[in-house]
Motif scaffolding. Sequence first.
Motif, PDB file in Angstrom:
ATOM      1  N   ASN A  77       0.753  -1.127  -0.005  1.00 38.27           N
ATOM      2  CA  ASN A  77      -0.006   0.190  -0.080  1.00 38.27           C
ATOM      3  C   ASN A  77       0.752   1.265  -0.145  1.00 38.27           C
ATOM      4  O   ASN A  77       0.672   2.052  -0.461  1.00 38.27           O
ATOM      5  CB  ASN A  77      -0.977   0.048   1.188  1.00 38.27           C
ATOM      6  N   ARG A  78       2.054   1.292   0.736  1.00 35.76           N
ATOM      7  CA  ARG A  78       2.697   2.445   0.656  1.00 35.76           C
ATOM      8  C   ARG A  78       3.492   2.600  -0.564  1.00 35.76           C
ATOM      9  O   ARG A  78       3.683   3.538  -0.957  1.00 35.76           O
ATOM     10  CB  ARG A  78       4.001   2.300   1.804  1.00 35.76           C
ATOM     11  N   LEU A  79       4.006   1.486  -1.177  1.00 33.13           N
ATOM     12  CA  LEU A  79       4.537   1.474  -2.538  1.00 33.13           C
ATOM     13  C   LEU A  79       3.537   2.025  -3.637  1.00 33.13           C
ATOM     14  O   LEU A  79       4.010   2.619  -4.405  1.00 33.13           O
ATOM     15  CB  LEU A  79       4.855   0.145  -3.009  1.00 33.13           C
ATOM     16  N   LEU A  80       2.259   1.674  -3.419  1.00 34.06           N
ATOM     17  CA  LEU A  80       1.214   1.969  -4.513  1.00 34.06           C
ATOM     18  C   LEU A  80       0.936   3.572  -4.346  1.00 34.06           C
ATOM     19  O   LEU A  80       0.897   4.324  -5.312  1.00 34.06           O
ATOM     20  CB  LEU A  80      -0.095   1.502  -4.206  1.00 34.06           C
ATOM     21  N   LEU A  81       1.033   4.067  -3.053  1.00 37.60           N
ATOM     22  CA  LEU A  81       0.733   5.563  -2.605  1.00 37.60           C
ATOM     23  C   LEU A  81       1.811   6.304  -3.358  1.00 37.60           C
ATOM     24  O   LEU A  81       1.907   7.498  -3.669  1.00 37.60           O
ATOM     25  CB  LEU A  81       0.666   5.626  -1.176  1.00 37.60           C
ATOM     26  N   ASN A  82       3.345   5.852  -3.349  1.00 41.72           N
ATOM     27  CA  ASN A  82       4.301   6.493  -3.712  1.00 41.72           C
ATOM     28  C   ASN A  82       4.704   6.099  -5.340  1.00 41.72           C
ATOM     29  O   ASN A  82       5.906   6.392  -5.812  1.00 41.72           O
ATOM     30  CB  ASN A  82       5.557   6.480  -2.978  1.00 41.72           C
ATOM     31  N   ASN A  83       3.961   5.377  -5.860  1.00 39.07           N
ATOM     32  CA  ASN A  83       3.811   4.984  -7.336  1.00 39.07           C
ATOM     33  C   ASN A  83       5.281   3.956  -7.506  1.00 39.07           C
ATOM     34  O   ASN A  83       6.119   4.271  -8.482  1.00 39.07           O
ATOM     35  CB  ASN A  83       3.939   6.207  -8.381  1.00 39.07           C
ATOM     36  N   LYS A  84       5.555   3.368  -6.722  1.00 39.30           N
ATOM     37  CA  LYS A  84       6.853   2.510  -6.675  1.00 39.30           C
ATOM     38  C   LYS A  84       6.575   0.968  -6.932  1.00 39.30           C
ATOM     39  O   LYS A  84       7.409   0.058  -6.757  1.00 39.30           O
ATOM     40  CB  LYS A  84       7.553   2.636  -5.490  1.00 39.30           C
ATOM     41  N   VAL A  85       5.372   0.753  -7.462  1.00 44.16           N
ATOM     42  CA  VAL A  85       5.182  -0.749  -7.842  1.00 44.16           C
ATOM     43  C   VAL A  85       5.206  -0.850  -9.459  1.00 44.16           C
ATOM     44  O   VAL A  85       4.515  -0.413  -9.997  1.00 44.16           O
ATOM     45  CB  VAL A  85       3.370  -0.873  -7.402  1.00 44.16           C
ATOM     46  N   SER A  86       6.067  -1.989  -9.642  1.00 43.64           N
ATOM     47  CA  SER A  86       6.678  -2.204 -11.027  1.00 43.64           C
ATOM     48  C   SER A  86       5.677  -3.173 -11.549  1.00 43.64           C
ATOM     49  O   SER A  86       5.027  -3.943 -10.848  1.00 43.64           O
ATOM     50  CB  SER A  86       7.974  -2.268 -11.058  1.00 43.64           C
ATOM     51  N   ALA A  87       5.716  -3.473 -12.977  1.00 45.42           N
ATOM     52  CA  ALA A  87       5.062  -4.444 -13.818  1.00 45.42           C
ATOM     53  C   ALA A  87       5.820  -5.789 -13.134  1.00 45.42           C
ATOM     54  O   ALA A  87       5.001  -6.677 -13.122  1.00 45.42           O
ATOM     55  CB  ALA A  87       5.297  -4.356 -15.037  1.00 45.42           C
ATOM     56  N   THR A  88       7.176  -5.933 -12.925  1.00 44.88           N
ATOM     57  CA  THR A  88       7.581  -7.107 -12.531  1.00 44.88           C
ATOM     58  C   THR A  88       6.988  -7.518 -11.003  1.00 44.88           C
ATOM     59  O   THR A  88       6.859  -8.698 -10.726  1.00 44.88           O
ATOM     60  CB  THR A  88       9.194  -6.874 -12.244  1.00 44.88           C
ATOM     61  N   ASP A  89       6.935  -6.582 -10.137  1.00 46.67           N
ATOM     62  CA  ASP A  89       6.176  -6.737  -8.869  1.00 46.67           C
ATOM     63  C   ASP A  89       4.992  -7.480  -9.070  1.00 46.67           C
ATOM     64  O   ASP A  89       4.521  -8.435  -8.392  1.00 46.67           O
ATOM     65  CB  ASP A  89       6.116  -5.475  -7.925  1.00 46.67           C
ATOM     66  N   ILE A  90       4.093  -6.916 -10.046  1.00 45.74           N
ATOM     67  CA  ILE A  90       2.790  -7.493 -10.095  1.00 45.74           C
ATOM     68  C   ILE A  90       3.000  -8.865 -10.687  1.00 45.74           C
ATOM     69  O   ILE A  90       2.152  -9.705 -10.396  1.00 45.74           O
ATOM     70  CB  ILE A  90       1.972  -6.463 -11.099  1.00 45.74           C
ATOM     71  N   GLN A  91       3.931  -8.881 -11.517  1.00 43.88           N
ATOM     72  CA  GLN A  91       3.861 -10.422 -12.222  1.00 43.88           C
ATOM     73  C   GLN A  91       4.486 -11.538 -11.138  1.00 43.88           C
ATOM     74  O   GLN A  91       3.803 -12.641 -10.957  1.00 43.88           O
ATOM     75  CB  GLN A  91       4.967 -10.532 -13.305  1.00 43.88           C
ATOM     76  N   ASN A  92       5.253 -11.129 -10.299  1.00 38.58           N
ATOM     77  CA  ASN A  92       5.790 -11.873  -9.541  1.00 38.58           C
ATOM     78  C   ASN A  92       4.606 -12.317  -8.337  1.00 38.58           C
ATOM     79  O   ASN A  92       4.702 -13.248  -7.631  1.00 38.58           O
ATOM     80  CB  ASN A  92       6.980 -11.402  -8.532  1.00 38.58           C
ATOM     81  N   LEU A  93       3.878 -11.159  -8.098  1.00 36.43           N
ATOM     82  CA  LEU A  93       2.814 -11.346  -6.998  1.00 36.43           C
ATOM     83  C   LEU A  93       1.702 -12.259  -7.695  1.00 36.43           C
ATOM     84  O   LEU A  93       1.040 -13.142  -6.894  1.00 36.43           O
ATOM     85  CB  LEU A  93       2.138 -10.026  -6.690  1.00 36.43           C
ATOM     86  N   ALA A  94       1.462 -12.058  -8.810  1.00 38.17           N
ATOM     87  CA  ALA A  94       0.238 -13.045  -9.675  1.00 38.17           C
ATOM     88  C   ALA A  94       0.908 -14.540  -9.647  1.00 38.17           C
ATOM     89  O   ALA A  94       0.082 -15.228  -9.368  1.00 38.17           O
ATOM     90  CB  ALA A  94       0.023 -12.538 -11.064  1.00 38.17           C
ATOM     91  N   GLU A  95       2.234 -14.622  -9.872  1.00 40.60           N
ATOM     92  CA  GLU A  95       2.623 -16.048  -9.808  1.00 40.60           C
ATOM     93  C   GLU A  95       2.527 -16.581  -8.341  1.00 40.60           C
ATOM     94  O   GLU A  95       2.271 -17.709  -8.098  1.00 40.60           O
ATOM     95  CB  GLU A  95       4.137 -15.988 -10.036  1.00 40.60           C
ATOM     96  N   LYS A  96       2.840 -15.700  -7.255  1.00 44.70           N
ATOM     97  CA  LYS A  96       2.584 -16.155  -5.827  1.00 44.70           C
ATOM     98  C   LYS A  96       1.062 -16.725  -5.601  1.00 44.70           C
ATOM     99  O   LYS A  96       1.149 -17.753  -4.985  1.00 44.70           O
ATOM    100  CB  LYS A  96       3.196 -15.046  -4.987  1.00 44.70           C
ATOM    101  N   ILE A  97       0.355 -15.677  -5.863  1.00 41.69           N
ATOM    102  CA  ILE A  97      -0.913 -15.963  -5.579  1.00 41.69           C
ATOM    103  C   ILE A  97      -1.523 -17.124  -6.347  1.00 41.69           C
ATOM    104  O   ILE A  97      -2.361 -17.893  -5.728  1.00 41.69           O
ATOM    105  CB  ILE A  97      -1.988 -14.801  -5.789  1.00 41.69           C
ATOM    106  N   ALA A  98      -1.330 -17.331  -7.451  1.00 42.55           N
ATOM    107  CA  ALA A  98      -1.884 -18.477  -8.360  1.00 42.55           C
ATOM    108  C   ALA A  98      -1.157 -19.653  -7.873  1.00 42.55           C
ATOM    109  O   ALA A  98      -2.074 -20.499  -8.072  1.00 42.55           O
ATOM    110  CB  ALA A  98      -1.342 -18.215 -10.032  1.00 42.55           C
TER     111      ALA A  98
END
Length: 231
Positions: free
Chosen positions: A11-32
């Motif tokens: 949430n802090r990273l989103l607020l500061n525009n510091k979430v990258s496409a790679t972060d999102i891909q890694n998170l999707a892999e983790k949750i899937a």
Amino acid sequence: MRKLDRDKQMNRLLLNNKVSATDIQNLAEKIATFHKNTGIIYEKNFLDVQEKFNDLCVEKDYLQENLNSDSSSIISRAVDTSNTFIERNKERLEARLKAGFFRDGHGDLHSRNIFLLPSPQPFDCIEFNDDYRQIDVLNEIAFLCRDVDAFGRQDLSDLFLGYYNNLFPSIKTEADHKLFIYYKSYRSNIRAKVNSLRARDVKNDAERKLILNEVDKYLNLMDGYIKAIGE
């Protein structure tokens, strides 16, 4: 015990525009991967989401008096659309239950409960209530995606959904996609209600105003999603 770096909280990273496409891909892999390997639920009252959605009606009078006149019409429209949507999609929900898409998941998957470390680390799953955790995987990821949308980053939300669905195909039809949007409206609904209840209990006017602004934000998110499924 391991102390995590609060600056890596999503949430802090989103607020500061510091979430990258790679972060999102890694998170999707983790949750899937987690969803693929967790327990499958074959018995569930899949219509309970409708009952919980309709609970927002109890806040109509308070919000009309303390927020704005539009709140009542937004809630009424959302509840009417929800009832119609669930009635039309009962068979699809039952089919998803039988197909194994209801899993024993996290239950509280939002950005404050995720650290974006080299390997993303969700934490603080719901243990006290099986019902909150044992849900359609689309309901679970809708919670996260709605949260990302609330930060104004639907681009990242859409990216997550695409990565996730490639790894664990859970949206196979247009009906499934509308169900996902419905779940995002449901998650917005719940957040609006929780904040409305919080606003009732606050004595400080300035704090109450901030909380009511949050209610307004989530009501408008819910309204947008509801309009999308009603098209």
